[in-house]
Enzyme design. Structure first.
Site: not given
Ligand code: BGC
Length: 811
Positions: A244
């Site tokens: 993530d």
């Molecule tokens: C989220 C993800 C997301 C990523 C990119 C993170 O804060 O938990 O689900 O895909 O950001 O935006």
């Protein structure tokens, strides 16, 4: 259109020509030196990966997910289709619908040259207070796994990668980057890993995202036991595991755990540090090769390595009629009738209608966070109902205030003072006050990371004029971290805004506003100094809230005069948001009091709830009908009107259990204790562990017709294979029934084991065979799977509050 025709149209066929993936990958790995290989394993930017001409590797582009393809820009990017949110999709209980969502997202991705969509989210609704539930399907692992599998296929059959996220035990947002989920092995296997396992077995997602949290003490991005052990070795997963965003903190540990890619880039904990770790012998070069192999496999699959895909030239605009029709149906069909006394719904032959509530005017189409997209429009419920019933029969009343934060200003309220276009003027100056650049921005916020032209500035000025028709009392101000000066006619102030405690820099912005009467054309000017780090800077402007008593009195007056009142209430992105959890299930503001006042005054009252996740309904006994509308996406109002009038049957069934009272649920607090979130309820998640009567059970939903069940039979050998039942539509309208099969084994929690949808005309009958798979008929014991002995009862139930037939499981 079939998946194959779609493939050709979306440019996948050309990507596949001449493909000999694994040999090509081996050659490419041999052609790169260590630095060259490791460079590929961190993003090139927020949402792109490095290209490498030496091995014929093109740039791979990512985009969130999961309710639309936002594109690689977080703030103010291009317009894209906004789909109904995940719970509304899930409420169809239909894998075909989930596949259609995946297919639509694939087209949206191809039209933006995006290779990887960061969705679906398969974390479970463990506590109703979790802020991000709107993004994930359900409290039930089987339903979630089946929908995720279909969604992934819908995308990947068209050559766009899906990302199943967040692996694993990411069920709360509070302290999400540090929280340690303490989950016993059985629970992890049977419940939280199950959707991932089903998706891997049924659809082989090309990527999976490791979560922010720790699992039993080990960061999810460093978790060799889960990533290398369970996912890659045990389940035979051949795709790529990414972190993530900003989740990876270690170098050698994460690289050795099976994590293949850290996001975003270009900085990060790998790069030179990982090169050094390999040189020191802490990470084997063969481990790096394996990460590169998986990355190139992904690139090959999406047409960025080997033969490159040709993107389609003709694409549908997000507001194309075809898109709009589809999105309306997807939203309306998942809406759920919770209560419908004396067949108040569908609305036929109504006289005058009072449509009441802020959500009717400012309909909430999506939740907040990385899933957000910029839709071409949002049809408000007010407009949808006027369109369906005729504006002359509809009176609209604003209702009570529902937000505390002034969110990003509505584009319709602000215009660029120089060009007159909707949006604002952003001007940068150097340290001597000399002008560097002045630009029109067609949005009311800017991100310093995504607008490099802001970087060299000493000061940044945001300026806009008010686009109102007459003097209006407005709440205006600034949002975003920094030292600001803010002025409007008759008001000037300097203010320092600090980061909101424990919230990120992106999702919850600090703000300062004033409320005052302003004339059309009044100028708002906000100036801030350069500051390190990523910032989002915005102007705030909205009509100033009225005192609740005034709004409620106006609502009751309108309700009294109309033949029927439709009160629209709901949550806002202040509650349904990434990075924050809720502290209550009560509707924000004085909405409950407004519903009661309207119900007391109106001849008949229909409540439409515009929210994705459970709310309390203290007024439930006072109203005639309740339609659960979810977060319906860009066609929101048109879909609500279609559901209310019966143009589309709101045939949804709930995907999560609704608590009757605050705290009345098997799991409640989303706040970690001493850094830990303990999953002590074990496998008894949601309805499985409910001890009291909830407000509504998982699986509840009335639709617009009545159903009877007869002659059921369990087909079983050593496990249950299917359940057969005769279902009849005994109501007066055509409808869709979801035949739900639950199993209550002896000494084990009840669980969903299968379901089937059936559409019947009034008076029609059908023999429905519900297939039952093994996923929820096994038990993790002593480090392995065992079949659960065939004891106890099988239930045919429309949610556990409406059990129609009960049979011994042994057939
Ligand atoms: C989220 C993800 C997301 C990523 C990119 C993170 O804060 O938990 O689900 O895909 O950001 O935006």
């Amino acid at each position: 259109m079939t998946a194959n025709e779609d493939k050709t149209r979306l440019g996948v066929a050309s990507a596949r020509e001449g493909e000999e993936p694994e040999t090509l990958i081996n050659k490419a790995i041999n052609a790169l030196d260590l630095e060259g290989k490791i460079r590929l394993l961190t993003g090139a930017s927020g949402f792109t990966l490095h290209e490498e001409p030496a091995i014929n590797l093109a740039e791979v582009v990512f985009s969130d997910g999961p309710t639309g393809v936002r594109g690689p820009i977080f703030t103010g990017g291009r317009k894209a289709c906004l789909l109904p949110n995940a719970t509304l999709v899930a409420q169809h209980w239909d894998t075909e619908v989930a596949a259609q969502v995946g297919a639509l997202l694939a087209e949206e991705a191809a039209s933006q040259h995006v290779h990887v969509v960061l969705g679906p989210t398969v974390n479970l609704h463990r506590t109703a207070l979790s802020g991000r539930l709107y993004e994930s399907f359900s409290e039930d692992p089987l339903l979630t796994g089946a929908l995720a599998t279909a969604y992934v296929k819908g995308l990947q059959d068209r050559g766009i990668a899906a990302t199943v996220k967040h692996f694993v035990a990411n069920e709360v947002e509070t302290d999400r980057k540090t929280v340690n989920a303490v989950v016993d092995e059985r629970t992890l296997r049977e419940v939280y890993l199950l959707p991932f396992e089903m998706a891997v077995a049924g659809a082989n997602p090309w990527t999976i995202m490791a979560a922010y949290n720790r699992v039993n003490g080990v960061p999810a991005t460093d978790n060799a036991e889960l990533i290398s052990g369970v996912l890659k070795e045990e389940w035979g997963y051949d795709g790529l595991v990414m972190s993530d965003w900003y989740a990876t903190e270690s170098t050698a540990e994460s690289a050795n755990s099976g994590l293949d890619l850290t996001m975003p880039g270009p900085e990060g904990p790998w790069g030179d540090k990982l090169v050094a770790a390999v040189r020191r012998g802490e990470v084997a070069e063969t481990t790096i090769d394996e990460h590169v192999r998986r990355f190139l496999r992904l690139a090959g699959r999406v047409g960025a390595f080997g033969a490159h895909r040709q993107w389609p030239r003709e694409v549908l605009a997000p507001d194309d009629l075809q898109r709009r029709t589809k999105l309306k149906k997807l939203a309306a069909g998942g809406m759920t009738v919770l209560v419908n006394r004396e067949s108040t719904l569908p609305l036929t032959d109504v006289g005058t209608v009072a449509v009441i509530g802020r959500h009717a005017r400012e309909t909430v189409a999506q939740g907040a966070g990385s899933a957000q997209v910029r839709p071409p429009h949002v049809v408000s419920i007010e407009d949808g109902i006027k369109q369906a019933l005729g504006a002359d029969r509809v009176i609209v009343v604003d209702g009570v205030e529902v937000r505390t934060d002034p969110l990003v200003a509505d584009l319709a309220l602000l215009r660029d003072p120089e060009t007159g276009q909707p949006g604002m003027r952003v001007t940068t100056s150097d340290a001597h006050g000399a002008l560097i650049e002045s630009r029109h921005v067609s949005w009311t916020e800017v991100s310093t990371r995504e607008s490099p032209w802001l970087e060299s500035a000493a000061t940044i000025e945001l300026k806009a004029e008010l686009a109102v028709e007459k003097e209006t009392r407005l709440q205006v101000g600034v949002r975003g971290r920094g030292d600001w000066t803010f002025s409007v006619p008759d008001h000037y102030e300097r203010v320092r805004l600090d980061r909101v405690d424990d919230a990120g820099e992106v999702l919850r912005l600090p703000y300062r506003t004033v409320s005052m009467a302003l004339q059309p054309g009044a100028t708002l000017t906000a100036v801030t100094d350069a500051q390190p780090g990523h910032r989002i800077l915005a102007l705030a402007a909205r009509v100033a809230p009225k005192p609740p008593a005034v709004a409620i009195a106006a609502a009751a007056r309108a309700a009294r005069e109309a033949d029927i009142a439709v009160v629209v209430v709901g949550l806002t992105p202040e509650q349904e948001s990434e990075e924050v959890d809720k502290i209550t299930l009560a509707l924000p503001g004085e909405q409950d009091a407004m519903v009661s006042a309207v119900a007391a005054a109106a001849k008949r009252t229909v409540v439409v709830v515009n929210a994705a996740t459970p709310v309390l309904m203290p007024w439930l006994d006072q109203v005639d009908a309740v339609l659960w509308a979810g977060l319906p996406g860009q066609e929101a109002g048109a879909a609500v009107a279609a559901a209310l009038t019966g143009e589309v049957e709101p045939a949804g069934r709930l995907v999560t259990t609704f608590p009757a009272r605050e705290g009345d649920a098997p799991t409640w607090s989303p706040i970690p204790v001493n850094g830990e979130m303990r999953y002590d309820e074990g496998i008894a998640v949601g309805y499985r562990g409910w001890q009291t009567e909830p407000l509504f059970w998982f699986g509840h939903g009335l639709g617009y017709t009545e159903w009877s069940y007869a002659d059921a039979e369990v087909i079983a050998d050593d496990t249950i294979r299917s359940v057969r039942v005769e279902v009849a539509n005994v109501g007066s309208r055509a409808g869709r029934e979801v035949v739900q099969v639950y199993w209550r084994p002896e000494n084990e929690p009840v669980r969903l084991i299968g379901w089937s949808g059936v559409c019947l005309e009034p008076g029609q009958k059908a023999l429905v065979e519900v297939p039952v798979e093994h996923w929820t008929q096994r038990r993790w014991h002593d480090g392995g799977w065992q079949p659960l002995p065939l004891t106890g009862e099988v239930l045919l139930a429309r949610g556990l509050g409406d059990v129609r037939l009960t049979m011994p499981a042994a057939g």
